[in-house]
Design a protein around this motif. Sequence first.
Motif, PDB file in Angstrom:
ATOM      1  N   HIS A  13       3.411 -39.445   5.662  1.00  0.00           N
ATOM      2  CA  HIS A  13       2.368 -39.077   4.706  1.00  0.00           C
ATOM      3  C   HIS A  13       1.789 -40.299   4.019  1.00  0.00           C
ATOM      4  O   HIS A  13       2.489 -41.281   3.788  1.00  0.00           O
ATOM      5  CB  HIS A  13       2.948 -38.159   3.618  1.00  0.00           C
ATOM      6  N   ASP A  16       3.866 -42.456   1.376  1.00  0.00           N
ATOM      7  CA  ASP A  16       5.286 -42.660   1.731  1.00  0.00           C
ATOM      8  C   ASP A  16       5.621 -44.155   1.761  1.00  0.00           C
ATOM      9  O   ASP A  16       6.622 -44.595   1.200  1.00  0.00           O
ATOM     10  CB  ASP A  16       5.595 -42.085   3.125  1.00  0.00           C
ATOM     11  N   HIS A 114       9.586 -36.407   7.370  1.00  0.00           N
ATOM     12  CA  HIS A 114      10.084 -37.774   7.193  1.00  0.00           C
ATOM     13  C   HIS A 114      11.051 -38.161   8.310  1.00  0.00           C
ATOM     14  O   HIS A 114      10.909 -39.206   8.934  1.00  0.00           O
ATOM     15  CB  HIS A 114      10.765 -37.944   5.828  1.00  0.00           C
TER      16      HIS A 114
HETATM   17 ZN   LIG Z   1       6.217 -37.993   2.450  1.00  0.00          ZN
END
Ligand SMILES: [Zn+2]
Length: 238
Positions: A13, A16, A114
Motif C-alpha cells: 500500500h 507502507d 502485507h
Molecule cells: Zn499497508
Amino acid sequence: MSETVDILAIAAHRDDVEQTCGGTLLKMAQMGRRTAILDMTRGEMGTRGTMEDRAREAEDARQILQVSWRKALDIPDGQVENNFDNRKKVAAVIRELRPRVLILPYWQARHPDHYTAGVLGYEAAFVAGLAKLDLGFPAHRPFKIIYASLYADVRPTFVVDISEQFETRLQALLAYRSQYSDQEKGSGLFPREAEIREKVAHMAGFYGLLAGVKYAEPFVQKEVGLVEDLLSIPVQSV
Ligand SMILES: [Zn+2]
C-alpha cells in the motif's frame, strides 16, 4: 527510457514504505544512491480519502524522501494475490529499474496484503531473472533482497541508523493527510497526529536502542553474513 536505480522498495500500500523503511531510503538518497518505490495497490478500499488523494499524497512523500521514481500498480487493494500475472507486473518493474538491492515487506504480518506482498515480491525477483520470459526489458535479478520488519515480531538481522532522518521521515508519513489528519470519520481506526508521532518515535527508538543509536529501522536478511576480517565487524558488543 527510465533510468536504473540502486535500491527499490516494494510494498502493498501507499504509505507502507514510509512507515517501515522511509528513513533508510532518505538516508541512501542523501548518500547519493538512486532509490525507487513500487506500491502494488492504489488504495481504493481505504476507509478515508480517495484513490486520487492517495496518489497526490504518495507524490508528496516521494519528494520529501528524495526518492527518484515511484509508481503504483493496479493490483486490487485488499486482494493482493501471489499469482503469475502479478509476478509479471512486479518483475517488469524490477527489470525496468534494475535495482541492486530490493526491499520487501517481511513475510509474516497481520494484514494479508502485507505478507503476500513479501512473497510476491520475492517470486517476482526470480521471474525477473528468467531470460526467456519476454517482459519488454532484459532479464535482471537484484543482487540482494532484504525484508523491512518494523511491524513483525522478529529480531532484525541489522538496523539502519535513521536518527538524522527521523523528523523528515515523519513528515513523509504525515503527508498522507487523508489518513492521518485529525478528523471524525473512522476515528476509531486512525490515531491522530500527536499519537502517530509518539508511536513512530517509540518504534524507531526501540530498534535504535538495540544498536546504541537514537532511532533506527529494522531489516531481516535470509542469508548468513560472510565475514573476511573479524576486525571489520561493524557493531560494538558492550
Ligand atoms: Zn499497508
